[in-house]
Design an enzyme around this catalytic site. Structure first.
Site, mmCIF file in Angstrom:
data_model
loop_
_atom_site.group_PDB
_atom_site.id
_atom_site.type_symbol
_atom_site.label_atom_id
_atom_site.label_comp_id
_atom_site.label_asym_id
_atom_site.label_seq_id
_atom_site.Cartn_x
_atom_site.Cartn_y
_atom_site.Cartn_z
ATOM 1 N N GLY A 90 0.861 -1.173 0.000
ATOM 2 C CA GLY A 90 0.000 0.000 0.000
ATOM 3 C C GLY A 90 0.892 1.215 0.000
ATOM 4 N N SER A 122 5.763 -5.591 -1.057
ATOM 5 C CA SER A 122 5.788 -4.188 -1.488
ATOM 6 C C SER A 122 6.152 -3.253 -0.318
ATOM 7 C CB SER A 122 4.446 -3.860 -2.134
ATOM 8 O OG SER A 122 4.491 -2.645 -2.798
ATOM 9 N N ALA A 123 5.240 -2.411 0.131
ATOM 10 C CA ALA A 123 5.543 -1.499 1.244
ATOM 11 C C ALA A 123 5.993 -2.273 2.482
ATOM 12 C CB ALA A 123 4.319 -0.648 1.582
ATOM 13 N N HIS A 159 8.554 -3.507 -6.885
ATOM 14 C CA HIS A 159 7.912 -3.234 -8.188
ATOM 15 C C HIS A 159 8.927 -2.615 -9.152
ATOM 16 C CE1 HIS A 159 3.832 -3.924 -6.570
ATOM 17 N NE2 HIS A 159 4.177 -3.174 -5.539
ATOM 18 N N GLU A 194 8.664 -7.578 -10.025
ATOM 19 C CA GLU A 194 7.451 -8.278 -9.582
ATOM 20 C C GLU A 194 7.569 -9.772 -9.877
ATOM 21 O OE1 GLU A 194 4.339 -6.133 -11.603
ATOM 22 O OE2 GLU A 194 4.358 -4.519 -10.112
#
Lengths: 233, 233
Positions: A90, A122-123, A159, A194
């Site tokens: 997020g 991700s985050a 990413h 990814e």
């Protein structure tokens, strides 16, 4: 005693949430009945409940129960008692800001260092680097610091995106942005595409997945490393 | 008395630096022999001298001389005495951080409010919004605040990019990022496409260039406005 997976993304193009990782997660969390989910990053502004439900639906497939950190009155205690942990993606600024607000930064760092199995996507991977200065996210809140959990001795760029050769857009490429980072900072950066993830077992860090990762070191030409490469800086 | 141009980008695809804006700049800076250039944003980590030379080469075409702010011993005095000003693009965090470090934020805000003609491109436009929370840039330094010059009553998202329909990349689209901004903030955001600029004459703000701009207001569907639309929030 670290036991950490840091994934570039939760979801592959045309895939379902976490599906490509489930076989790996089954082993990674083999001693966990319940995992504590940190929903603070709120992708697209989704609610904590909705986000926790999404994680729960994916982990149900491998018979693991999910509890959202926001469901606990005392987040620090919840982290201390967790069998395993997962921080979803997020907005990295929102995530780190909430972790600081709830006094979770130190305790998270401690329990993960002591061996609580951890998954970040991700985050949730970004915050395991030295700081969040290589996030791609929009700085929609001002956290008290950019310093992160510092569980690996470098920064991550999740990413990671190769320059598009046919693009007519004049915004900076990812590579240009990371080069700009190196005009101000010395840390190595791993551009994690990814489908890739890092497996951290104690101080041994391996690149996993089928793709190469791009490594950026200050004053060096960026270079690629192959899957299963040991990462040592 | 404000007299401001805020451009999405300095350079169009296949264009030269500032070339598409030169006819407008000739009028905008018609009373200026010399313009003060703020090179702090350092695109791609370029040096202040090299960046100032680049601006200088473009402005030479319309017979205007450029002086770099870094050439002055007292930046605040230099800003006070400037006939006109131009802040180039690059990294918004680095730019704002340097402005704070050199105590330039208040004086810039004052002289531009008092009528010194100003041009911003990209990061140089971003800093004229309320804060830099809608920048696309990587947070490679930690500025003492995200608050910006607040010369317009909204935020700007320069290099605004429409979602790519064929993309297989799972990173957030620009629209998703701005929606996330609105889970934490109330300010309107103008998504300014490359080739657009805002013309601010006192409190009158017009969209200029040939393209529409995309407007994001909290709890509303994003919508498009046409060139020459008056912007009032």
């Amino acid at each position: 005693m670290k036991n950490i997976l840091l994934a570039s993304t939760s979801t592959l193009f045309n895939g379902d949430y976490l599906d490509y990782l489930l076989p790996v997660l089954k082993t990674h969390f083999k001693n966990c009945k319940t995992i504590l989910f940190i929903p603070y990053a709120r992708p697209g502004g989704i609610s904590y409940d909705a986000y926790t439900k999404k994680a729960s639906d994916a982990f149900k497939i491998i018979d693991i129960e999910i509890k959202g950190l926001h469901e606990f009155k005392h987040p620090v205690e919840a982290i201390k008692n967790a069998e395993g942990m997962f921080t979803g993606g997020g907005n990295t600024f929102v995530l780190l800001n909430e972790l600081y607000k709830n006094n979770c930064v130190d305790i998270l760092k401690n329990v993960i260092s002591d061996g609580t199995p951890y998954l970040g996507t991700s985050a949730g991977s970004n915050i395991c680097g030295q700081n969040i200065k290589t996030t791609n996210d929009m700085p929609i809140v001002y956290p008290p610091s950019f310093n992160a959990l510092q569980l690996v001795p470098f920064n991550i760029n999740p990413h990671y995106l190769d320059p598009e050769v046919n693009s007519k857009h004049m915004g900076e490429t990812r590579e240009t942005r990371i080069n700009e980072f190196h005009t101000q900072n010395n840390l190595p950066v791993i551009g994690l595409r990814e489908g890739s993830w890092l497996e951290v077992k104690n101080e041994t860090i391996l690149l996993k997945g089928n793709l190469e990762a791009r490594i950026f070191e200050k004053d060096q030409k960026p270079y690629e490393i192959k899957p299963d490469t040991l990462i040592t800086f």
